[in-house]
Design an enzyme around this catalytic site. Structure first.
Site, short mmCIF file in Angstrom:
data_model
loop_
_atom_site.label_atom_id
_atom_site.label_comp_id
_atom_site.label_asym_id
_atom_site.label_seq_id
_atom_site.Cartn_x
_atom_site.Cartn_y
_atom_site.Cartn_z
N ASP A 27 -4.56 -13.80 -2.05
CA ASP A 27 -3.93 -13.43 -0.79
C ASP A 27 -3.88 -14.68 0.07
OD1 ASP A 27 -3.38 -10.87 -1.47
OD2 ASP A 27 -4.69 -9.91 0.00
N GLU A 57 -10.73 -7.10 -4.31
CA GLU A 57 -10.56 -8.12 -3.27
C GLU A 57 -11.80 -8.14 -2.39
OE1 GLU A 57 -6.76 -7.96 -1.23
OE2 GLU A 57 -7.67 -8.74 0.60
N HIS A 85 0.88 -1.17 0.00
CA HIS A 85 0.00 0.00 0.00
C HIS A 85 0.92 1.22 0.00
CE1 HIS A 85 -2.30 -3.01 2.35
NE2 HIS A 85 -3.41 -2.42 1.94
N ASP A 112 2.19 2.01 3.41
CA ASP A 112 3.19 1.14 4.03
C ASP A 112 4.61 1.63 3.76
OD1 ASP A 112 0.96 -0.53 4.17
OD2 ASP A 112 1.62 -1.76 2.47
C1 XLS Z 1 -7.59 -6.56 4.56
C2 XLS Z 1 -7.11 -6.82 3.21
C3 XLS Z 1 -5.98 -5.90 2.75
C4 XLS Z 1 -5.85 -5.98 1.27
C5 XLS Z 1 -5.07 -4.85 0.67
O1 XLS Z 1 -8.27 -7.36 5.17
O2 XLS Z 1 -6.74 -8.16 3.12
O3 XLS Z 1 -4.80 -6.22 3.40
O4 XLS Z 1 -5.28 -7.17 0.86
O5 XLS Z 1 -5.58 -3.62 0.99
NI NI Z 2 -5.77 -9.06 1.51
NI NI Z 3 -7.50 -9.49 4.85
#
Ligand code: XLS
Ligand code: NI
Ligand code: NI
Length: 438
Positions: free
Chosen positions: A294, A230, A99, A102
């Site tokens: 992820d 996501e 991000h 980060d």
């Molecule tokens: C939060 C999300 C975040 C995304 C990216 O729960 O998983 O980390 O992957 O913003």
């Molecule tokens: Ni995530």
């Molecule tokens: Ni998450």
């Protein structure tokens, strides 16, 4: 300067007792026509790895990282870049995800924040050049700051919408500069707490407007990465608009965005939506929108996003099974959106956690490949639906009959004979493959 005492991690094979080695992840080994490294496309998550310090809602930091031992926020940001690349090099992790928030601390104004981001991204570029490590995806944090209290693209405040748009613009430019293979939208605050004050139809229209702007801008700056959404059902908001893959698909279809987006599926988010990881991947695969993953795991007894490193072999096997059935990753990969537990506060734990995650996925990949090669499940499924290859089944599939013809058929034949689904047998076969696959 070195940040970690731990030496570089190498593949030593399943007999090794050295915790600081890969037992199953052998990057050069060929599995179904590609190297393991190419099949897995592992990525480090910048946030959980470099900036998480062990805080939880009840307690302060437990992790005192060597790269954080300076009061100067920019100096800290540069240390983090070098630490990140040292870690990835030592663990043979070929990608990272980040991000904007980060990599560089927010400043008082957007302009200053952007200047800080540019400074850090330049150093990241140098490190990428030096190591050959690449960017899997970038994103913006449009959920953490207090301005996003009512959402970003779904905020009731148009100035906040504009601010989020500005952040996306910058984050997409940075991701492009770093050659990112994807750009992710996770709608942290894109949801609502109560319908008593919320116009959901209007908020969803606005979210679509924002995503269309992103599509247009990606085209304008020639960003070639895949745009990803996501899904997550809850946390931080009670009702997240991107609840699960099905909800995101319906949203994309409604707003004609389907050809521009794929999905980034997170294991723990699937669990929170009361789906299995495999269910979410399967739904994406059959709809042609499986973009990236992820890779983490939740705890079935806790109702929040614990973001644990994945160590459950059943889950990684079935996840890799769907990914292989989809033809494997093209732009996507396995991003460890995972953090070490609060009690695992030593630097070595970071290595051990990544090793655990990588080995569990590598092993899952091998088992999934064996299941596919031997046709264990696919042959069973083919056989299970075989009544549609002949006779009335075939006529149904080919669209040659309607209710009238089927009634005539049923009057004559009844409903035929059902056969067992053999679930227990298949579960045992899965066990056998997990245990025996060489
Ligand atoms: C939060 C999300 C975040 C995304 C990216 O729960 O998983 O980390 O992957 O913003
Ligand atoms: Ni995530
Ligand atoms: Ni998450």
């Amino acid at each position: 300067m070195s940040y970690f005492q731990t030496p570089a991690i190498a593949y030593e094979g399943p007999k090794s007792k050295n915790p600081f080695s890969f037992k199953y992840y052998n990057p050069k080994e060929i599995v179904m026509g590609k190297t393991m490294a190419e099949q897995c496309r592992f990525a480090m998550s910048y946030w959980h790895t470099l900036t998480y310090m062990g805080n939880d809602p009840f307690g302060a930091a437990t992790m005192y990282r060597p790269w954080d031992q300076t009061a100067d926020v920019m100096e800290k940001a540069f240390h983090r870049v070098h630490a990140a690349f040292e870690l990835m090099e030592k663990l043979q992790i070929p990608f990272f995800c980040f991000h904007d928030a980060d990599i560089a601390p927010r400043a008082a104004t957007l302009k200053e924040t952007n200047e800080r981001l540019d400074l850090v991204v330049d150093v990241m570029e140098e490190e990428m050049e030096r190591t050959g490590i690449r960017c899997l995806w970038g994103t913006t944090n449009a959920f953490g700051d207090d301005r996003f209290v009512h959402g970003a693209g779904t905020s009731c405040n148009a100035d906040v919408f504009a601010y989020a748009a500005a952040q996306i613009k910058k984050a997409m430019e940075l991701t492009r500069q770093l050659g990112g293979a994807n750009y992710v939208f996770w709608g942290g605050r894109e949801g609502y707490e109560t319908l008593l004050n919320t116009d959901t139809a209007f908020e969803l229209d606005n979210l679509a407007r924002l995503l269309w702007m992103a599509v247009d801008y990606a085209r304008e700056i020639d960003f070639r990465g895949q745009l990803l959404i996501e899904p997550k059902p809850k946390e931080p908001t009670k009702h997240q608009y991107d609840f699960d893959a099905a909800a995101v698909l319906a949203f994309l279809r409604k707003y004609d965005l389907l050809e521009h987006f794929k999905l980034n599926i997170e294991a723990n988010h699937a669990t929170l939506a009361q789906h299995t990881f495999q269910h979410e991947l399967n739904l994406c695969r059959i709809n042609g929108v499986l973009g990236s993953v992820d890779a983490n795991q939740g705890d079935p007894m806790l109702g929040w996003d614990t973001d644990q490193f994945p160590t459950n072999l059943y889950d990684t096997t079935l996840a890799m099974y769907e990914i292989l059935l989809d033809g494997g990753f093209t732009k996507g990969g396995l991003n460890f959106d995972a953090k070490v537990r609060r009690g695992s506060f030593e630097e070595e734990d970071l290595f051990l956690a990544y090793i655990a995650g990588m080995d569990t996925f590598a092993r899952g990949l091998k088992v999934a490949a064996a299941l596919l090669t031997d046709g264990v499940l696919e042959d069973f499924k083919k056989e299970r639906y075989q009544s549609y290859n002949i006779g009335i089944g075939r006529q149904i599939v080919e669209g040659r009959v309607g209710l009238r013809e089927l009634e005539a058929y049923a009057l004559e034949h009844g409903s035929g004979k059902n056969r067992s689904g053999r679930q227990e047998m298949l579960e045992m076969l899965l066990n056998q493959y997990i245990i025996e696959t060489a």
